[in-house]
Design a protein around this motif. Structure first.
Motif, PDB file in Angstrom:
ATOM      1  N   CYS A  15      37.808 -57.718  81.599  1.00 36.62           N
ATOM      2  CA  CYS A  15      39.028 -57.624  82.406  1.00 36.62           C
ATOM      3  C   CYS A  15      40.155 -57.092  81.523  1.00 36.62           C
ATOM      4  CB  CYS A  15      39.391 -58.992  82.985  1.00 36.62           C
ATOM      5  SG  CYS A  15      41.010 -59.004  83.775  1.00 36.62           S
ATOM      6  N   CYS A  18      42.854 -60.178  80.997  1.00 36.38           N
ATOM      7  CA  CYS A  18      42.587 -61.477  80.365  1.00 36.38           C
ATOM      8  C   CYS A  18      41.367 -61.437  79.444  1.00 36.38           C
ATOM      9  CB  CYS A  18      42.411 -62.560  81.417  1.00 36.38           C
ATOM     10  SG  CYS A  18      40.860 -62.441  82.317  1.00 36.38           S
ATOM     11  N   CYS A  49      39.353 -58.961  86.681  1.00 34.16           N
ATOM     12  CA  CYS A  49      38.647 -60.100  87.279  1.00 34.16           C
ATOM     13  C   CYS A  49      39.367 -60.534  88.551  1.00 34.16           C
ATOM     14  CB  CYS A  49      38.538 -61.256  86.284  1.00 34.16           C
ATOM     15  SG  CYS A  49      40.069 -62.157  86.003  1.00 34.16           S
ATOM     16  N   CYS A  52      42.812 -62.367  88.009  1.00 34.30           N
ATOM     17  CA  CYS A  52      43.958 -61.527  87.666  1.00 34.30           C
ATOM     18  C   CYS A  52      44.354 -60.633  88.842  1.00 34.30           C
ATOM     19  CB  CYS A  52      43.660 -60.671  86.437  1.00 34.30           C
ATOM     20  SG  CYS A  52      43.511 -61.640  84.923  1.00 34.30           S
TER      21      CYS A  52
HETATM   22 ZN   LIG Z   1      41.346 -61.297  84.274  1.00 32.16          ZN
END
Ligand SMILES: [Zn+2]
Length: 233
Positions: A15, A18, A49, A52
């Motif tokens: 991601c 993150c 992801c 997020c």
């Molecule tokens: Zn993420």
């Protein structure tokens, strides 16, 4: 919908925001809502992801609406192309509160020269700058991933400023900012929908970026890496 194929080619990805492995979706950078249909063939996406990606849609819509309502962006072809969507978005029941508060904040300001000569009037409104900054910072992190293929350090900080904020800096710092940016690499997404300048790792070890939307709305972004102490934890 094509998920299997997506996972196959993106298997080594994380991601962009993150760092989570095998992210479930992807995120458009900048948000695809700011491009008028038909959208350009080449748009930047980064792996993202579900965590997020959730809750970004409303902020993206707010960002688009606030930028497109400005007098200085009105003539941009993308703004012209997304206006019908914006009108629809303001008439949605769930936007009622926002629309009301926005209408309430609309002011007519009279422009006069220092000699008192009347120049006309402009209409201004209040935008929630912290909400705009949130979107700008996500765009900056997304572009960082796109440019470097690594995520911006989790403990790093991204700070964004509108050009109106520039007076918080000292004159010599502003001059240095302008000098660094004038030598920076320039890239464009869409037809000047977003133009970004990147001075990588310069300026006292900070990355300094300038994002310009619709040729007129500028955000200065400082990409600040984690301090050494945080880095070693
Ligand atoms: Zn993420």
């Amino acid at each position: 919908m094509g998920n299997v194929h997506f996972i196959k080619i993106e298997i080594m990805k994380v991601c962009a925001y993150c760092g989570k492995k095998n992210p479930e979706t992807k995120d458009h950078v900048p948000p695809k809502g700011i491009f008028a249909p038909p959208r350009p063939n080449f748009l930047v996406t980064v792996p993202c992801c579900n965590d997020c990606h959730s809750d970004t849609a409303k902020d993206d819509e707010y960002f688009r609406n606030m930028l497109a309502m400005r007098k200085d962006t009105f003539r941009h072809p993308d703004v012209q192309g997304i206006l019908p969507k914006i009108f629809r978005s303001f008439s949605k029941p769930e936007q009622k509160k926002l629309t009301k508060s926005l209408i309430k904040s609309i002011k007519k300001t009279e422009l006069k020269t220092s000699e008192g000569i009347y120049l006309g009037s402009v209409v201004t409104y209040d935008a929630d700058l912290s909400r705009l900054d949130k979107v700008v910072q996500r765009i900056a992190k997304g572009l960082y991933y796109h440019e470097n293929n690594v995520i911006f350090p989790i403990n790093g900080k991204v700070k964004s400023y509108t050009l109106h904020d520039l007076n918080i800096f000292k004159k010599d710092k502003i001059e240095r900012i302008i000098e660094v940016l004038s030598n920076a690499q320039v890239k464009e997404i869409g037809k000047k929908t977003l133009v970004y300048r990147m001075a990588k790792g310069e300026f006292e070890h900070l990355g300094l970026w300038l994002l310009t939307f619709f040729e007129n709305v500028d955000f200065l972004v400082f990409m600040i890496p984690p301090t050494k102490k945080e880095n070693t934890v």
